[in-house]
Design a protein around this motif. Structure first.
Motif, PDB file in Angstrom:
ATOM      1  N   GLU A 283       0.818  -1.210   0.000  1.00 30.40           N
ATOM      2  CA  GLU A 283       0.000   0.000   0.000  1.00 30.40           C
ATOM      3  C   GLU A 283       0.855   1.263   0.000  1.00 30.40           C
ATOM      4  OE1 GLU A 283      -2.379   0.431   3.473  1.00 30.40           O
ATOM      5  OE2 GLU A 283      -3.828   1.738   2.504  1.00 30.40           O
ATOM      6  N   GLY A 284       0.587   2.139  -0.947  1.00 25.82           N
ATOM      7  CA  GLY A 284       1.248   3.438  -0.986  1.00 25.82           C
ATOM      8  C   GLY A 284       2.693   3.423  -1.460  1.00 25.82           C
ATOM      9  N   LEU A 285       3.167   2.288  -1.972  1.00 29.25           N
ATOM     10  CA  LEU A 285       4.565   2.226  -2.417  1.00 29.25           C
ATOM     11  C   LEU A 285       4.682   2.542  -3.905  1.00 29.25           C
ATOM     12  CD1 LEU A 285       5.892  -1.015  -0.675  1.00 29.25           C
ATOM     13  CD2 LEU A 285       5.980   1.339   0.153  1.00 29.25           C
ATOM     14  N   ALA A 286       5.764   3.234  -4.265  1.00 31.73           N
ATOM     15  CA  ALA A 286       6.059   3.487  -5.683  1.00 31.73           C
ATOM     16  C   ALA A 286       6.385   2.156  -6.359  1.00 31.73           C
ATOM     17  CB  ALA A 286       7.255   4.427  -5.795  1.00 31.73           C
ATOM     18  N   PRO A 287       6.129   2.042  -7.678  1.00 31.12           N
ATOM     19  CA  PRO A 287       6.317   0.763  -8.373  1.00 31.12           C
ATOM     20  C   PRO A 287       7.673   0.090  -8.141  1.00 31.12           C
ATOM     21  CG  PRO A 287       5.195   2.308  -9.803  1.00 31.12           C
ATOM     22  CD  PRO A 287       5.531   3.067  -8.550  1.00 31.12           C
ATOM     23  N   VAL A 288       8.750   0.868  -8.136  1.00 28.98           N
ATOM     24  CA  VAL A 288      10.071   0.253  -7.974  1.00 28.98           C
ATOM     25  C   VAL A 288      10.224  -0.312  -6.554  1.00 28.98           C
ATOM     26  CG1 VAL A 288      11.023   2.557  -7.655  1.00 28.98           C
ATOM     27  CG2 VAL A 288      12.570   0.663  -8.019  1.00 28.98           C
ATOM     28  N   ILE A 289       9.610   0.363  -5.567  1.00 28.92           N
ATOM     29  CA  ILE A 289       9.675  -0.112  -4.180  1.00 28.92           C
ATOM     30  C   ILE A 289       8.778  -1.343  -4.008  1.00 28.92           C
ATOM     31  CG2 ILE A 289       9.550   0.596  -1.755  1.00 28.92           C
ATOM     32  CD1 ILE A 289      11.367   2.397  -3.241  1.00 28.92           C
ATOM     33  N   VAL A 290       7.665  -1.361  -4.740  1.00 27.15           N
ATOM     34  CA  VAL A 290       6.777  -2.529  -4.708  1.00 27.15           C
ATOM     35  C   VAL A 290       7.559  -3.774  -5.129  1.00 27.15           C
ATOM     36  CG1 VAL A 290       4.820  -3.622  -5.885  1.00 27.15           C
ATOM     37  CG2 VAL A 290       4.589  -1.307  -4.994  1.00 27.15           C
ATOM     38  N   GLU A 291       8.399  -3.616  -6.156  1.00 29.33           N
ATOM     39  CA  GLU A 291       9.184  -4.763  -6.615  1.00 29.33           C
ATOM     40  C   GLU A 291      10.201  -5.211  -5.573  1.00 29.33           C
ATOM     41  OE1 GLU A 291      10.633  -4.408 -10.619  1.00 29.33           O
ATOM     42  OE2 GLU A 291       8.592  -3.892 -11.246  1.00 29.33           O
ATOM     43  N   ARG A 292      10.795  -4.252  -4.891  1.00 31.04           N
ATOM     44  CA  ARG A 292      11.740  -4.563  -3.809  1.00 31.04           C
ATOM     45  C   ARG A 292      11.009  -5.346  -2.699  1.00 31.04           C
ATOM     46  NH1 ARG A 292      16.063  -6.308  -3.585  1.00 31.04           N
ATOM     47  NH2 ARG A 292      15.717  -7.285  -1.616  1.00 31.04           N
ATOM     48  N   MET A 293       9.800  -4.888  -2.384  1.00 26.23           N
ATOM     49  CA  MET A 293       8.993  -5.529  -1.338  1.00 26.23           C
ATOM     50  C   MET A 293       8.645  -6.963  -1.742  1.00 26.23           C
ATOM     51  SD  MET A 293       7.685  -4.944   1.637  1.00 26.23           S
ATOM     52  CE  MET A 293       7.461  -3.192   1.930  1.00 26.23           C
ATOM     53  N   ALA A 294       8.281  -7.143  -3.007  1.00 25.70           N
ATOM     54  CA  ALA A 294       7.940  -8.488  -3.486  1.00 25.70           C
ATOM     55  C   ALA A 294       9.166  -9.402  -3.391  1.00 25.70           C
ATOM     56  CB  ALA A 294       7.431  -8.420  -4.924  1.00 25.70           C
ATOM     57  N   ALA A 295      10.327  -8.884  -3.793  1.00 26.77           N
ATOM     58  CA  ALA A 295      11.555  -9.681  -3.726  1.00 26.77           C
ATOM     59  C   ALA A 295      11.853 -10.065  -2.281  1.00 26.77           C
ATOM     60  CB  ALA A 295      12.723  -8.900  -4.328  1.00 26.77           C
TER      61      ALA A 295
END
Ligand SMILES: Nc1ncnc2c1ncn2[C@@H]1O[C@H](COP(=O)(O)OP(=O)(O)OP(=O)(O)O)[C@@H](O)[C@H]1O
Ligand SMILES: [Mg+2]
Length: 233
Positions: free
Chosen positions: A162-174
């Motif tokens: 929630e509320g994360l920029a796309p590049v940070i979303v990918e970091r979170m998924a990793a």
């Protein structure tokens, strides 16, 4: 690892959870999906003992923890990252991590600041920074990092993207996939189907306090009517 059976919960007279049944096996990533108000956060709070269940059972590692105090449940190895991130704004990144420390658990490599910085490199670059001077996304990573310092066997993540920029979303998924590789079980709530697909083995679809559908993410992508009925806005 986690078995939730017919869980009920009320806020005052409002009957919010109406028999939630779900489970997660060790090392599995399970997504709890549903619209605003479906009861995702309440399910997590009821598992964690922050909302007292009014019916049903929560079993964690075969033990009945229904209605136990949150600190007892946490001590057994259940980590929880709430929707409203609660970091200590006056404390630095390092100090926030120290607050989360708990003894190691048999069979899991203990978390250290160095290991969490490998998972979230941007935190490693701001070790001495007070939490109050971090961005929302950085604070989000810090709450997860601090929870990991408690060496959980299972972690409840309430809307991690929630509320994360796309590049940070990918970091979170990793990072979540890395936790899975470590053998940690993850139950996450999501509204973002794209994110859920990146990380989850299975989805449970919640509506009005009950699970209406369950299956793999691939099956959910096929089940257009399920998505239309319970997920799309
Ligand atoms: N503290 C509270 N007191 C009374 N009602 C509440 C409280 N917290 C949540 N509710 C109600 O319980 C229902 C479920 O809320 P919950 O927060 O579990 O939903 P959610 O699926 O997490 O939604 P969101 O996607 O918006 O986070 C909603 O109808 C909400 O209004
Ligand atoms: Mg919620």
């Amino acid at each position: 690892m986690l078995e939730v059976e017919g869980l009920h919960a009320h806020y005052g007279r409002a009957h919010i959870l109406q028999g939630v049944t779900l489970s997660a096996a060790q090392g599995e990533v399970v997504a709890l999906l549903g619209r605003n108000g479906a009861g995702k956060s309440t399910t997590m709070k009821a598992i964690m003992g922050l909302v007292r269940p009014t019916g049903g059972r929560v079993r964690f590692q075969g033990q009945d923890v229904t209605g136990r105090e949150p600190f007892e449940i946490a001590r057994q190895g259940l980590g929880y990252v709430p929707e409203e991130r609660r970091i200590f704004t006056e404390l630095t990144v390092m100090e926030n991590l120290d607050v989360g420390r708990q003894p190691p658990r048999a069979g899991l490599a203990p978390w250290t600041p160095e290991r969490v910085f490998a998972l979230f490199p941007s935190l490693g670059a701001m070790r001495a920074r007070p939490g109050g001077r971090m961005s929302g996304g950085e604070q989000q990573m810090l709450t997860i990092a601090r929870t990991l310092m408690g060496n959980p066997r299972l972690i409840l993540l309430d809307e991690p993207s929630e509320g994360l920029a796309p590049v940070i979303v990918e970091r979170m998924a990793a990072a979540i996939l890395e936790l899975k590789r470590e053998g940690i079980t993850v139950l996450l709530s999501e509204q973002n189907l794209h994110f859920a697909r990146l990380v989850s083995d299975r989805a449970c679809v919640l509506e009005k306090g009950a699970i209406r559908w369950e299956g793999t993410l691939a099956a959910l992508m096929e089940a257009e009517e399920v998505r239309a009925q319970y997920l799309s806005v």
